[in-house]
Design an enzyme around this catalytic site. Structure first.
Site, PDB file in Angstrom:
ATOM      1  N   TYR A 110       0.670  -1.132   0.001  1.00  0.00           N
ATOM      2  CA  TYR A 110      -0.088  -0.194  -0.004  1.00  0.00           C
ATOM      3  C   TYR A 110       0.913   1.336  -0.125  1.00  0.00           C
ATOM      4  CZ  TYR A 110      -3.636   3.232   1.802  1.00  0.00           C
ATOM      5  OH  TYR A 110      -4.329   4.329   2.150  1.00  0.00           O
ATOM      6  N   ARG A 115      -2.052   7.193  -3.647  1.00  0.00           N
ATOM      7  CA  ARG A 115      -2.821   6.300  -2.980  1.00  0.00           C
ATOM      8  C   ARG A 115      -3.853   7.082  -2.328  1.00  0.00           C
ATOM      9  NH1 ARG A 115       1.093   4.417   1.542  1.00  0.00           N
ATOM     10  NH2 ARG A 115       0.628   6.027   3.148  1.00  0.00           N
ATOM     11  N   ASP A 116      -5.103   6.474  -2.234  1.00  0.00           N
ATOM     12  CA  ASP A 116      -6.138   7.219  -1.391  1.00  0.00           C
ATOM     13  C   ASP A 116      -6.407   8.581  -1.993  1.00  0.00           C
ATOM     14  OD1 ASP A 116      -7.575   5.664   0.370  1.00  0.00           O
ATOM     15  OD2 ASP A 116      -6.637   6.238   2.113  1.00  0.00           O
ATOM     16  N   SER A 122      -3.649   9.816   3.974  1.00  0.00           N
ATOM     17  CA  SER A 122      -2.272   9.228   3.334  1.00  0.00           C
ATOM     18  C   SER A 122      -1.835   9.336   2.207  1.00  0.00           C
ATOM     19  CB  SER A 122      -2.510   7.726   3.720  1.00  0.00           C
ATOM     20  OG  SER A 122      -3.612   7.293   3.085  1.00  0.00           O
ATOM     21  N   ASP A 153      -8.219   0.576  -1.631  1.00  0.00           N
ATOM     22  CA  ASP A 153      -8.634   1.669  -2.217  1.00  0.00           C
ATOM     23  C   ASP A 153      -8.082   2.151  -3.802  1.00  0.00           C
ATOM     24  OD1 ASP A 153      -9.782   1.725   0.261  1.00  0.00           O
ATOM     25  OD2 ASP A 153      -8.741   3.286   1.048  1.00  0.00           O
ATOM     26  N   ASP A 335      -6.687   5.732  11.918  1.00  0.00           N
ATOM     27  CA  ASP A 335      -7.002   5.694  10.577  1.00  0.00           C
ATOM     28  C   ASP A 335      -6.405   7.109  10.049  1.00  0.00           C
ATOM     29  OD1 ASP A 335      -8.275   3.439  10.137  1.00  0.00           O
ATOM     30  OD2 ASP A 335      -9.982   4.122  11.093  1.00  0.00           O
TER      31      ASP A 335
END
Length: 380
Positions: A110, A115-116, A122, A153, A335
């Protein structure tokens, strides 16, 4: 991840089982996983050293003797180790060194750029052409079994958030990066699951086929690697397995989503994947889904207040499409931060149903860990 049966007695495996040097020793010969079978019936998810150390420190900080005793048991629960920064690649080899032959080491890959892309909590660091650092470690350890969860995701965002500029800019990195990972991590001792969000994301009736086609496109671009077993659902999520009626079944738009629990989502999305030419077995994260009815909206994802540890990892899911329940998100790791002044602050972490205060994503939150423990179902 599940049953403590050793590979030495694996009657269901089509491939030869490796030899063990002792009851907790690493395998003495190369591991070969048959991804056409449910490997979780023969291996249990490893309680990795990094999460164990976090839990051990958490136990020391608890004064209540009863809670302290319960907390200590969490360290023995298998969970996935997140390779979400370049720095965290250094955690992989120590975790491998601690993995006995009857265990499978779960790793979350990840760290792709962007990303995200629909969130701010993040940001990835690792360009897909830098993935050889991870590939090299796994290739050097053929005597260890690995379960890889590929890029939470990433592909779901391309389906539902394609209009966002950050996601548009990440499209190439996502598709090429995931394909590169699938192709180069296609090793005999590895089984892979591609993240597919959850029933409240790709489970909407209008998202099922597009979502399946997106995953299948990348899978085929990678050469349809044989070690891909299927998809992962509810990773770091909160959805119930088979709650009926579902948590959001009374919402005004519920008629547009028939996947009101993850069991239904696995069945429907799995069928769409199969039609699209993609392996269709699933693993589901039950690490923090013990309590439902906490979120105001289905998409609320950050440090949900009132949550509890869910069902322990097991291959006994009662569903032939679902290989295993796993702990994908290590309970107690945040998170995202609730600090509104932080660069990576995301408004979802400031919602009324999000626990506060909370540190940056991945950082330990002692109070949240204790809450998960108190609300665990089953209790420890």
């Amino acid at each position: 991840m599940k049953v403590a049966t050793t590979v030495a007695v694996c009657a269901a495996c089509a491939l030869a089982a490796p030899n063990r040097r002792g009851p907790a020793a690493a395998c003495s010969s190369a591991v070969k996983l048959d991804a056409s079978t449910n490997v979780w019936k023969n291996y249990k998810l490893h309680a990795n050293t990094y999460y164990r150390s976090e839990v051990d420190k958490a136990v020391e900080a608890i004064s209540d003797s009863s809670l302290k005793s319960q907390a200590a048991k969490v360290a023995d629960v298998g969970s996935f180790l997140w390779i979400d920064t370049i720095e965290n690649i250094a955690k992989v080899q120590p975790a491998i060194d601690d993995t006995p032959c009857e265990d499978i080491l779960g790793l979350v890959i990840y760290d792709l750029p962007g990303r995200d892309c629909a969130a701010k909590a993040s940001n990835g660091e690792l360009a897909y052409n830098e993935l050889p650092a991870i590939v090299a470690i796994l290739k050097k350890n053929p005597n260890t079994a690995f379960a890889l969860l590929i890029e939470p995701d990433s592909l779901p965002n391309l389906v539902t958030n394609a209009d966002l500029s950050a996601c548009k800019n990440s499209k190439t990195a996502y598709e090429e990066g995931v394909a590169y990972a699938l192709k180069n991590l296609n090793l005999p001792n590895v089984v892979m699951y591609i993240d597919a969000g959850h029933g409240g994301w790709l489970g909407w009736d209008a998202n099922l086929d597009p979502g399946a086609k997106e995953l299948a496109k990348v899978y085929k671009n990678a050469g349809s690697p044989k070690q891909v077993r299927g998809f992962a659902t509810n990773i770091a999520g909160w959805n119930a397995w088979d709650q009926s009626p579902g948590e959001f079944s009374k919402a005004s738009d519920a008629k547009y989503n028939s996947c009101q629990n993850e069991k239904t989502y696995v069945q429907k999305f799995g069928a769409a994947l199969k039609s699209a030419g993609h392996p269709s077995h699933a693993i589901m994260d039950t690490g923090r889904n013990a309590v439902t009815g906490l979120r105001k909206e289905w998409g609320d994802w950050c440090n949900v207040d009132g949550a509890g540890f869910g069902k322990r990892p097991t291959a006994d899911t009662g569903d032939s499409n679902t290989d295993a329940f796993v702990w994908g998100k290590p309970g107690g790791e945040s998170d995202g931060t609730s600090d509104t002044g932080a660069t990576r602050y995301d408004s979802f972490c400031g919602k009324d149903d999000a626990y506060k205060p909370a540190p940056e994503a991945g950082a330990w939150n002692q109070d949240y860990f204790e809450m998960l423990l108190k609300n665990a179902n089953p209790q420890f």
